[in-house]
Scaffold this motif. Structure first.
Motif, short mmCIF file in Angstrom:
data_model
loop_
_atom_site.label_atom_id
_atom_site.label_comp_id
_atom_site.label_asym_id
_atom_site.label_seq_id
_atom_site.Cartn_x
_atom_site.Cartn_y
_atom_site.Cartn_z
N ALA A 106 1.56 12.84 -4.08
CA ALA A 106 2.42 12.28 -3.03
C ALA A 106 2.19 10.77 -2.99
O ALA A 106 1.07 10.30 -3.19
N ILE A 107 3.28 10.04 -2.74
CA ILE A 107 3.17 8.59 -2.64
C ILE A 107 4.05 8.12 -1.49
O ILE A 107 5.20 8.54 -1.35
N ALA A 108 3.49 7.29 -0.63
CA ALA A 108 4.18 6.85 0.57
C ALA A 108 4.27 5.33 0.64
O ALA A 108 3.39 4.62 0.14
N VAL A 109 5.34 4.86 1.27
CA VAL A 109 5.49 3.44 1.57
C VAL A 109 5.81 3.31 3.06
O VAL A 109 6.40 4.21 3.66
N SER A 110 5.42 2.20 3.66
CA SER A 110 5.74 1.99 5.08
C SER A 110 5.61 0.52 5.43
O SER A 110 4.85 -0.23 4.82
N TRP A 111 6.40 0.13 6.43
CA TRP A 111 6.28 -1.22 7.00
C TRP A 111 7.03 -1.25 8.34
O TRP A 111 7.82 -0.36 8.63
N HIS A 112 6.76 -2.27 9.13
CA HIS A 112 7.49 -2.48 10.37
C HIS A 112 7.43 -3.94 10.75
O HIS A 112 6.35 -4.53 10.81
N SER A 113 8.60 -4.54 10.99
CA SER A 113 8.71 -5.94 11.40
C SER A 113 7.84 -6.81 10.50
O SER A 113 8.04 -6.84 9.31
N ASP A 114 6.88 -7.50 11.10
CA ASP A 114 6.06 -8.43 10.33
C ASP A 114 4.73 -7.82 9.87
O ASP A 114 3.84 -8.55 9.42
N SER A 115 4.60 -6.51 9.97
CA SER A 115 3.35 -5.88 9.53
C SER A 115 3.33 -5.81 8.01
O SER A 115 4.31 -6.06 7.32
N ASP A 116 2.15 -5.46 7.47
CA ASP A 116 2.02 -5.34 6.02
C ASP A 116 2.92 -4.24 5.48
O ASP A 116 3.16 -3.22 6.13
N HIS A 117 3.39 -4.46 4.27
CA HIS A 117 4.08 -3.42 3.52
C HIS A 117 3.01 -2.66 2.74
O HIS A 117 2.29 -3.26 1.94
N LEU A 118 2.91 -1.36 2.97
CA LEU A 118 1.82 -0.58 2.42
C LEU A 118 2.30 0.47 1.44
O LEU A 118 3.42 0.99 1.56
N VAL A 119 1.45 0.79 0.49
CA VAL A 119 1.66 1.91 -0.43
C VAL A 119 0.39 2.75 -0.45
O VAL A 119 -0.72 2.20 -0.51
N GLU A 120 0.57 4.06 -0.38
CA GLU A 120 -0.58 4.97 -0.41
C GLU A 120 -0.25 6.13 -1.35
O GLU A 120 0.86 6.67 -1.30
N CYS A 121 -1.21 6.48 -2.18
CA CYS A 121 -1.02 7.55 -3.17
C CYS A 121 -2.12 8.59 -3.01
O CYS A 121 -3.28 8.24 -2.78
N ALA A 122 -1.73 9.86 -3.15
CA ALA A 122 -2.70 10.95 -3.09
C ALA A 122 -2.43 11.93 -4.22
O ALA A 122 -1.28 12.08 -4.68
#
Length: 209
Positions: A106-122
């Motif tokens: 599984a691989i996820a991406v997320s962000w909101h407004s000025d927060s960091d853009h993140l990627v997480e892999c499991a």
């Protein structure tokens, strides 16, 4: 010639606030319903929607509160793709681990407004990467031939938007991993919308990071 921001532009064309806040997870080898169950969604809230219509048609008890997650889950060949427009439950580590258990990925991406853009892999129930999106080509190096993240973050807006290019680059690499990029056909096809309630086992969900 494909634009360096084509996937960002595509998703924004279906959801105009896409750049302001978004989360998604690609899950290998499980069904749409199983994906929703592992994400802790309310199965009884299921409704067919396209991405552009994900927020439409709520009635009565199905009306979501501001603190509840809204997700769209659909098949993407051997994977499922889940998009989330309110909160970022799908990118929480415990849910990512649940999606990847029993030998899956599984691989996820997320962000909101000025927060960091993140990627997480499991993989197989274990976290293998969690970090900023600009570093996403490291865990995806097997799928990153010819790709590069933007390096000039100080260019004038009139000359382009590095964040949009970064998101597109990450999505292209993920598309190579799962065997299919997000495309207009997938976004225009009805999939299954669910709510992630803030009661019971969902009460500990965290907001945008």
């Amino acid at each position: 010639m494909t634009s360096a921001t084509h996937l960002y532009d595509l998703l924004e064309s279906h959801w105009e606030t896409f750049g302001e806040g978004f989360a998604a997870v690609w899950s290998e080898g499980i069904s749409v319903k199983e994906t929703a169950l592992r994400l802790g969604a309310d199965i009884n809230s299921a409704a067919e929607r396209t991405f552009a219509d994900i927020a439409l048609g709520f009635e009565g008890d199905d009306m979501p509160g501001d603190d509840e997650g809204i997700i769209l889950v659909g098949n993407l060949d051997r994977w499922t793709l889940t998009l989330q427009i309110q909160w970022a439950d799908v990118a929480e580590i415990d849910r990512l681990l649940a999606l990847s258990r029993d030998g899956g990925r599984a691989i996820a991406v997320s962000w909101h407004s000025d927060s960091d853009h993140l990627v997480e892999c499991a993989k197989d129930g274990k976290l293998v990467f969690s970090g900023p999106m600009e570093d996403a080509l490291d865990p995806l190096r097997e799928y990153s031939a010819g790709l590069r993240m933007p390096t000039d973050w100080d260019i004038p807006a009139s000359q382009g938007e590095p964040t949009e290019e970064m998101i597109t680059t990450a999505f292209v690499a993920i598309g190579r991993m799962v065997g299919r990029e997000i495309d207009d056909a997938w976004l225009r096809t009805p999939h299954v919308r669910y709510l992630i309630r803030r009661t019971g086992k969902n009460a500990s969900a965290v907001p945008w990071r």
